[in-house]
Design a protein around this motif. Structure first.
Motif, PDB file in Angstrom:
ATOM      1  N   LEU A 218       0.794  -1.110   0.210  1.00  0.00           N
ATOM      2  CA  LEU A 218      -0.167  -0.080  -0.094  1.00  0.00           C
ATOM      3  C   LEU A 218       0.921   1.167   0.050  1.00  0.00           C
ATOM      4  N   PHE A 219       2.212   1.125   0.444  1.00  0.00           N
ATOM      5  CA  PHE A 219       2.997   2.364   0.708  1.00  0.00           C
ATOM      6  C   PHE A 219       3.100   3.298  -0.648  1.00  0.00           C
ATOM      7  N   GLU A 220       3.374   2.526  -1.764  1.00  0.00           N
ATOM      8  CA  GLU A 220       3.549   3.241  -3.036  1.00  0.00           C
ATOM      9  C   GLU A 220       2.288   3.954  -3.264  1.00  0.00           C
ATOM     10  N   PHE A 221       0.940   3.609  -3.054  1.00  0.00           N
ATOM     11  CA  PHE A 221      -0.073   4.321  -3.386  1.00  0.00           C
ATOM     12  C   PHE A 221      -0.126   5.509  -2.612  1.00  0.00           C
ATOM     13  N   ILE A 222      -0.030   5.111  -1.344  1.00  0.00           N
ATOM     14  CA  ILE A 222      -0.043   6.434  -0.344  1.00  0.00           C
ATOM     15  C   ILE A 222       0.924   7.286  -0.561  1.00  0.00           C
ATOM     16  N   LEU A 223       2.355   6.987  -0.747  1.00  0.00           N
ATOM     17  CA  LEU A 223       3.137   8.129  -1.027  1.00  0.00           C
ATOM     18  C   LEU A 223       3.097   8.910  -2.263  1.00  0.00           C
ATOM     19  N   ASP A 224       2.224   8.216  -3.252  1.00  0.00           N
ATOM     20  CA  ASP A 224       1.926   8.954  -4.642  1.00  0.00           C
ATOM     21  C   ASP A 224       0.874   9.598  -4.420  1.00  0.00           C
ATOM     22  N   SER A 225       0.063   9.522  -3.861  1.00  0.00           N
ATOM     23  CA  SER A 225      -1.322  10.063  -3.623  1.00  0.00           C
ATOM     24  C   SER A 225      -1.149  11.154  -2.683  1.00  0.00           C
TER      25      SER A 225
ATOM     26  N   GLY B  36       5.089  33.186 -17.713  1.00  0.00           N
ATOM     27  CA  GLY B  36       3.692  33.428 -17.438  1.00  0.00           C
ATOM     28  C   GLY B  36       3.352  34.251 -16.147  1.00  0.00           C
ATOM     29  N   PRO B  37       2.263  34.860 -15.921  1.00  0.00           N
ATOM     30  CA  PRO B  37       2.066  35.545 -14.704  1.00  0.00           C
ATOM     31  C   PRO B  37       1.824  34.558 -13.342  1.00  0.00           C
ATOM     32  N   ASN B  38       1.901  35.080 -12.229  1.00  0.00           N
ATOM     33  CA  ASN B  38       1.572  34.269 -11.129  1.00  0.00           C
ATOM     34  C   ASN B  38       0.471  33.728 -11.139  1.00  0.00           C
ATOM     35  N   GLY B  39       0.436  32.626 -10.592  1.00  0.00           N
ATOM     36  CA  GLY B  39      -0.839  31.661 -10.908  1.00  0.00           C
ATOM     37  C   GLY B  39      -1.481  31.093 -12.164  1.00  0.00           C
ATOM     38  N   ALA B  40      -0.335  31.466 -12.987  1.00  0.00           N
ATOM     39  CA  ALA B  40      -1.023  30.779 -14.449  1.00  0.00           C
ATOM     40  C   ALA B  40      -1.006  29.093 -14.671  1.00  0.00           C
ATOM     41  N   GLY B  41       0.012  28.560 -13.728  1.00  0.00           N
ATOM     42  CA  GLY B  41      -0.317  27.350 -13.680  1.00  0.00           C
ATOM     43  C   GLY B  41       1.158  26.531 -14.112  1.00  0.00           C
ATOM     44  N   LYS B  42       2.128  27.411 -13.897  1.00  0.00           N
ATOM     45  CA  LYS B  42       3.622  27.120 -14.375  1.00  0.00           C
ATOM     46  C   LYS B  42       4.202  25.902 -13.718  1.00  0.00           C
ATOM     47  N   THR B  43       4.028  26.196 -12.491  1.00  0.00           N
ATOM     48  CA  THR B  43       4.833  25.158 -11.313  1.00  0.00           C
ATOM     49  C   THR B  43       3.777  23.948 -11.506  1.00  0.00           C
ATOM     50  N   THR B  44       2.621  23.926 -11.522  1.00  0.00           N
ATOM     51  CA  THR B  44       1.640  22.746 -11.721  1.00  0.00           C
ATOM     52  C   THR B  44       2.172  21.945 -12.847  1.00  0.00           C
ATOM     53  N   LEU B  45       2.228  22.671 -13.966  1.00  0.00           N
ATOM     54  CA  LEU B  45       2.643  21.872 -15.244  1.00  0.00           C
ATOM     55  C   LEU B  45       3.912  21.097 -14.939  1.00  0.00           C
ATOM     56  N   LEU B  46       4.957  22.024 -14.319  1.00  0.00           N
ATOM     57  CA  LEU B  46       6.264  21.491 -14.230  1.00  0.00           C
ATOM     58  C   LEU B  46       6.096  20.220 -12.912  1.00  0.00           C
ATOM     59  N   ARG B  47       5.381  20.313 -12.105  1.00  0.00           N
ATOM     60  CA  ARG B  47       5.246  19.316 -11.029  1.00  0.00           C
ATOM     61  C   ARG B  47       4.336  17.961 -11.854  1.00  0.00           C
ATOM     62  N   ILE B  48       3.706  18.335 -12.639  1.00  0.00           N
ATOM     63  CA  ILE B  48       3.386  17.216 -13.355  1.00  0.00           C
ATOM     64  C   ILE B  48       4.223  16.445 -14.251  1.00  0.00           C
ATOM     65  N   LEU B  49       5.070  17.318 -14.898  1.00  0.00           N
ATOM     66  CA  LEU B  49       5.892  16.671 -15.739  1.00  0.00           C
ATOM     67  C   LEU B  49       7.008  15.943 -14.924  1.00  0.00           C
ATOM     68  N   ALA B  50       7.095  16.331 -13.536  1.00  0.00           N
ATOM     69  CA  ALA B  50       8.101  15.712 -12.516  1.00  0.00           C
ATOM     70  C   ALA B  50       7.329  14.513 -11.862  1.00  0.00           C
ATOM     71  N   LEU B  52       4.899  14.542  -9.861  1.00  0.00           N
ATOM     72  CA  LEU B  52       4.583  14.654  -8.607  1.00  0.00           C
ATOM     73  C   LEU B  52       3.024  14.677  -8.544  1.00  0.00           C
ATOM     74  N   GLN B  53       2.411  15.267  -9.617  1.00  0.00           N
ATOM     75  CA  GLN B  53       0.907  15.355  -9.674  1.00  0.00           C
ATOM     76  C   GLN B  53       0.416  14.711 -10.887  1.00  0.00           C
ATOM     77  N   ALA B  54      -0.829  14.305 -10.782  1.00  0.00           N
ATOM     78  CA  ALA B  54      -1.341  13.748 -11.948  1.00  0.00           C
ATOM     79  C   ALA B  54      -2.324  14.530 -12.632  1.00  0.00           C
ATOM     80  N   PRO B  55      -2.265  14.643 -14.151  1.00  0.00           N
ATOM     81  CA  PRO B  55      -3.126  15.488 -14.877  1.00  0.00           C
ATOM     82  C   PRO B  55      -4.504  15.284 -14.645  1.00  0.00           C
ATOM     83  N   SER B  56      -5.380  16.082 -14.734  1.00  0.00           N
ATOM     84  CA  SER B  56      -7.007  15.752 -14.775  1.00  0.00           C
ATOM     85  C   SER B  56      -7.426  15.043 -16.157  1.00  0.00           C
TER      86      SER B  56
END
Lengths: 225, 224
Positions: A218-225, B36-50, B52-56
């Protein structure tokens, strides 16, 4: 990515950080010491009465002390966004989890070993013949607590009320470990034959395996979310 | 092979749309600067490419690997230098490098680490704990990570922040070296003057849409 090297790096990092700050260990020790003193002053017991209650008292102290350490396990990753670096590391997440479990286990077991002589002293326990068995019980129960506690520490680290949420989520799951640990400890302290309480030790082994395997996946899922 | 391939990428937080239907390609050897201006989503895009975040919705590939499905493979070839330094306060500069590279499966020899720290100008502080480092020194330590890790894709969030003149020059040198080994650099920045010295292509993220701009247009005030 080398699995065991990742475990080594995580344990190394946590131990070195703790050695330099002594933040987790000192708060765990201080809390446990207060618990021992409170119980010791609250009950004025003879040796037989103490033996009936002491197993429960020991595990209440160890569990709550452990929760303090577990809570700090992932909050230390929040500084400088280090949690992100764990998250986006190519290292196997299971290895990161096992490294964290190992570090938490070592902190908790070290505190337990330091505190147990105080229980013996304050509650006038005769434990010389049971020391070996007690160490096995401490080892197994602490492993179970750190296995499931590490997972919940990661789960609650990003929650604002994490200090409250960790015990609220962890304690119901830790109840089987606590019951088995209390019963086995009571049997060992009473000087019962091993076969009288061995089923509780077997239960601890089963819980350790289940908690570690499930949390590992489960850890991978938790760390990634 | 395309270094970064983005197809119809969108990101929303609840009903709040950050950006919508972004599509672009970045090739190996390119340094892409995102403005891009502040809040445009630059860091969000970067974090998706990294990763760290999933795209919608939508998808992206990094050197042919799907950024959502094959995260682990992507993470082996990228490195993010962000606002948070990803450094542990209680570890020294050397120990932080050992740990960060250890998690990447690399174990640089002490002389290599020393050379990297010397090159970033913080060699004298190799054994100092990070909590005694200034923001600029932390940034230089991040650059030492780049020297040692040599990622194929370098993701930089405001790379020039907290750096003095020599730090900026070193950053640009490392970007050039990354491009020289057919790597790719994707940076978000507000510092157009510094970025235009090194970026080969750029884009402006505004109102949820990306407007791609050529190197010539990057120096044109009217476009911003």
């Amino acid at each position: 990515m080398p699995f065991f090297k990742t475990i080594h790096w995580v344990v190394w990092k946590d131990l070195i950080s703790e050695w330099r700050t002594r933040e987790t260990m000192s708060s765990m020790l201080f809390f446990a010491l207060i618990v021992i003193l409170v119980f010791s002053f609250s009950f004025s017991m003879d040796q037989d009465a103490a033996r009936q209650l002491i197993a429960g008292i020991i595990w209440v102290a160890f569990t709550f002390t452990g929760i303090i350490g577990l809570g700090k396990s992932f909050t230390s990753e929040l500084q400088n966004d280090c949690l992100e670096s764990l998250q986006m590391s190519p290292a196997p997440k299971g290895a990161i989890y096992l490294g964290k479990v190992a570090a938490n286990f070592l902190f908790m077991l070290a505190v337990e070993i330091l505190l147990f002589p105080l229980f013996v002293l304050f509650f006038n326990l005769d434990v010389i013949e049971a020391v070996g068995t007690l160490l096995i019980i401490f080892f197994l129960a602490t492993l179970g607590l750190s296995a499931v506690g590490t997972l919940f520490s990661a789960l609650t680290v990003q929650i604002r009320a994490r200090e409250v949420m960790l015990p609220v989520l962890l304690l119901p799951l830790a109840v089987p470990v606590m019951i088995a640990a209390v019963e086995a400890t009571r049997g060992a302290l009473n000087g019962d034959p091993f076969s009288f309480y061995s089923q509780w030790i077997h239960l601890l082994i089963i819980f350790d395996i289940i908690f570690t395997v499930v949390s590992f996946w489960l850890f991978e899922f938790i760390l990634d979310s | 092979m395309i270094a970064i391939q983005v197809n119809s990428l969108s990101k929303s937080y609840g009903f709040y749309r950050i950006f919508e239907d972004l599509s672009f390609d970045i090739h190996p050897g390119e340094c892409f600067a995102l403005f891009g201006p502040n809040g445009a989503g630059k860091t969000t895009l970067l974090r998706i490419l990294a990763t760290l975040q999933a795209p919608s919705s939508g998808q992206f590939n990094i050197f042919g690997q799907d950024g959502v499905v094959e995260k682990d493979a992507v993470r082996e070839i990228i490195m993010l230098i962000a606002h948070g330094s990803h450094l542990y306060d209680e570890l020294s500069a050397t120990e932080n490098l050992q740990f960060a590279l250890g998690l990447r499966g690399q174990s640089p020899a002490p002389p290599q680490i020393k050379r990297a720290l010397d090159r970033t100008g913080i060699g004298a502080f190799a054994d100092l704990k990070i909590r005694q480092f200034s923001a600029g020194m932390k940034k230089r330590l991040d650059l030492a990570k780049v020297i040692l890790a040599q990622p194929q894709l370098l993701l930089l969030d405001e790379p020039y922040n907290a750096l003095d003149h020599s730090g900026v020059a070193l950053t640009n040198q490392l970007i050039q070296e990354t491009l020289g080994r057919s790597g790719t650099v994707f940076m978000t920045t507000h510092d157009r003057d510094k970025a235009t010295q090194i970026a080969t292509r750029g884009g402006i993220l505004q109102g949820g849409h990306l407007h791609l701009i050529s190197p010539e247009q990057m120096t044109t005030d009217a476009i911003f």
